[in-house]
Design an enzyme around this catalytic site. Structure first.
Site, PDB file in Angstrom:
ATOM      1  N   HIS A   8      -8.176  -2.692 -85.807  1.00  0.00           N
ATOM      2  CA  HIS A   8      -7.033  -1.913 -86.304  1.00  0.00           C
ATOM      3  C   HIS A   8      -6.634  -2.370 -87.710  1.00  0.00           C
ATOM      4  CE1 HIS A   8      -6.082  -1.906 -81.808  1.00  0.00           C
ATOM      5  NE2 HIS A   8      -6.195  -0.618 -82.075  1.00  0.00           N
ATOM      6  N   LYS A  62     -15.784   2.966 -84.110  1.00  0.00           N
ATOM      7  CA  LYS A  62     -15.982   2.503 -82.733  1.00  0.00           C
ATOM      8  C   LYS A  62     -15.767   3.645 -81.742  1.00  0.00           C
ATOM      9  CE  LYS A  62     -14.366   0.146 -79.005  1.00  0.00           C
ATOM     10  NZ  LYS A  62     -13.206   0.731 -78.388  1.00  0.00           N
ATOM     11  N   GLN A 101     -14.409  10.463 -80.901  1.00  0.00           N
ATOM     12  CA  GLN A 101     -13.029  10.784 -81.289  1.00  0.00           C
ATOM     13  C   GLN A 101     -12.953  11.095 -82.787  1.00  0.00           C
ATOM     14  OE1 GLN A 101      -9.354   8.609 -79.912  1.00  0.00           O
ATOM     15  NE2 GLN A 101      -9.655   7.564 -81.848  1.00  0.00           N
TER      16      GLN A 101
HETATM   17  P1  AMP Z   1      -6.701   2.505 -80.327  1.00  0.00           P
HETATM   18  O1  AMP Z   1      -5.495   1.657 -80.527  1.00  0.00           O
HETATM   19  O2  AMP Z   1      -7.702   1.929 -79.388  1.00  0.00           O
HETATM   20  O3  AMP Z   1      -6.350   3.950 -80.015  1.00  0.00           O
HETATM   21  O4  AMP Z   1      -7.442   2.540 -81.723  1.00  0.00           O
HETATM   22  C1  AMP Z   1      -6.768   2.970 -82.882  1.00  0.00           C
HETATM   23  C2  AMP Z   1      -7.772   3.159 -83.984  1.00  0.00           C
HETATM   24  O5  AMP Z   1      -8.434   1.928 -84.244  1.00  0.00           O
HETATM   25  C3  AMP Z   1      -8.862   4.177 -83.603  1.00  0.00           C
HETATM   26  O6  AMP Z   1      -9.153   4.984 -84.735  1.00  0.00           O
HETATM   27  C4  AMP Z   1     -10.011   3.295 -83.244  1.00  0.00           C
HETATM   28  O7  AMP Z   1     -11.270   3.909 -83.439  1.00  0.00           O
HETATM   29  C5  AMP Z   1      -9.820   2.139 -84.207  1.00  0.00           C
HETATM   30  N1  AMP Z   1     -10.514   0.961 -83.707  1.00  0.00           N
HETATM   31  C6  AMP Z   1     -10.390   0.394 -82.477  1.00  0.00           C
HETATM   32  N2  AMP Z   1     -11.232  -0.656 -82.361  1.00  0.00           N
HETATM   33  C7  AMP Z   1     -11.909  -0.743 -83.539  1.00  0.00           C
HETATM   34  C8  AMP Z   1     -12.928  -1.618 -84.033  1.00  0.00           C
HETATM   35  N3  AMP Z   1     -13.420  -2.609 -83.300  1.00  0.00           N
HETATM   36  N4  AMP Z   1     -13.388  -1.402 -85.279  1.00  0.00           N
HETATM   37  C9  AMP Z   1     -12.907  -0.382 -86.046  1.00  0.00           C
HETATM   38  N5  AMP Z   1     -11.935   0.462 -85.628  1.00  0.00           N
HETATM   39  C10 AMP Z   1     -11.448   0.287 -84.400  1.00  0.00           C
END
Ligand code: AMP
Length: 288
Positions: free
Chosen positions: A37, A151, A155
């Site tokens: 994030h 990742k 989406q």
């Molecule tokens: P989430 O809180 O899981 O909904 O993720 C929020 C954003 O962070 C989304 O756009 C995810 O794709 C991105 N994200 C989550 N994990 C990673 C990661 N390991 N590397 C890059 N982006 C990430």
């Protein structure tokens, strides 16, 4: 950094800078922040004048009530991490602010990019929840750019289709996956793994990395790559929900790795925790 909880306060906080011509970035998250994030936020910080991070565990995108209930919520720690990477505004609305009583404006895409893989496993409600909340967040913050992680490759593709189809004036930026030193993709869900599960979870990226090695060595056939990647998952006692090679644009199955970029995606339940990961596969120029 300021924390706001209503759309009215968010817009008020942005209005002066917006009318002075400042560029606004939005980084949508569900909190429990980790370096993946923060990488989105760092990139947003480097490319924009004002950085808004939203922290909202979106009930509409969870297919499983137990998964929603177990999802980690750590707003105080998140706020500290967000300050550290230069976020200007943290938008942390309660559920009623996003879905007031009587809410009915669901936004739903159609076609393989929402029906395959995550859409098939988690049901049509999952991406409907994602596209609805992203449409709303983009409407609330009206950002010039919004940042998503590779990742969650499907989406990110779905969000690109959403803004294109609805003529939403926001540039979608996709940021490469941030990994632990052993290759496991960072995820808020990783903290739910016990040590034995954590050790097995490295099998996800080990399988994907093997596929990358095979394609850089000239292998193009999907069935050969999938068998070998599946073997590495099995070595780690991982039975995938799916392991699929698809065209990165259409999300239709790809029979070969060629000049068009393909994605190898995997989802698996490790103990009680569902994890996903993916890599891009490209044939080296010499075998295209
Ligand atoms: P989430 O809180 O899981 O909904 O993720 C929020 C954003 O962070 C989304 O756009 C995810 O794709 C991105 N994200 C989550 N994990 C990673 C990661 N390991 N590397 C890059 N982006 C990430």
């Amino acid at each position: 950094m300021k924390t706001v909880r209503t759309v009215r306060d968010l817009r008020a906080a942005l209005s002066t800078q917006r009318s002075a011509g400042a560029s606004v970035a939005l980084v949508p998250t569900m909190g429990a922040l980790h370096d993946g994030h923060l990488e989105l936020a760092r990139r947003a910080r480097a490319e924009n004048d004002v950085v808004v991070m939203s922290v909202f565990v979106n009930p509409a995108q969870f297919d499983d009530p137990a998964d929603l209930a177990a999802y980690p919520r750590e707003e105080a720690a998140d706020a500290e991490l967000a300050v550290g990477v230069g976020v200007d505004l943290l938008f942390a609305p309660p559920a009623e602010e996003v879905y007031p009583p009587g809410f009915s404006a669901w936004v739903q895409l159609d076609g393989p990019i929402v029906l395959s893989l995550e859409g098939a496993q988690r049901g049509v409600g999952h991406f409907r929840g994602v596209t609805t909340v992203v449409t709303k967040l983009l409407g609330m913050a009206a950002p010039h750019r919004a940042y998503f992680g590779a990742k969650d490759a499907q989406q990110a593709r779905v969000v690109r289709a959403l803004v294109a189809d609805l003529n939403i004036d926001t540039e979608i930026v996709t940021v490469p996956t941030v990994r632990e030193p052993d290759g496991l993709a960072m995820s808020s869900r990783n903290r739910r793994l016990d040590p034995a599960e954590r050790a097995r979870a490295v099998g996800l990226f080990a399988a994907l990395r093997r596929a990358q090695q095979m394609t850089s060595g000239g292998e193009r056939r999907a069935e050969v790559i999938l068998v070998e990647a599946g073997r590495i998952l099995a070595e780690h006692r991982i039975a995938p929900e799916y392991l699929a090679l698809v065209d990165a644009d259409t999300f239709l199955p790809a029979g070969t790795v060629g000049a068009r970029s393909a994605l190898l995606l995997v989802a698996a339940q490790i103990g009680d925790t569902r994890l996903i990961d993916n890599v891009r596969l490209e044939a080296p120029p010499s075998v295209r």
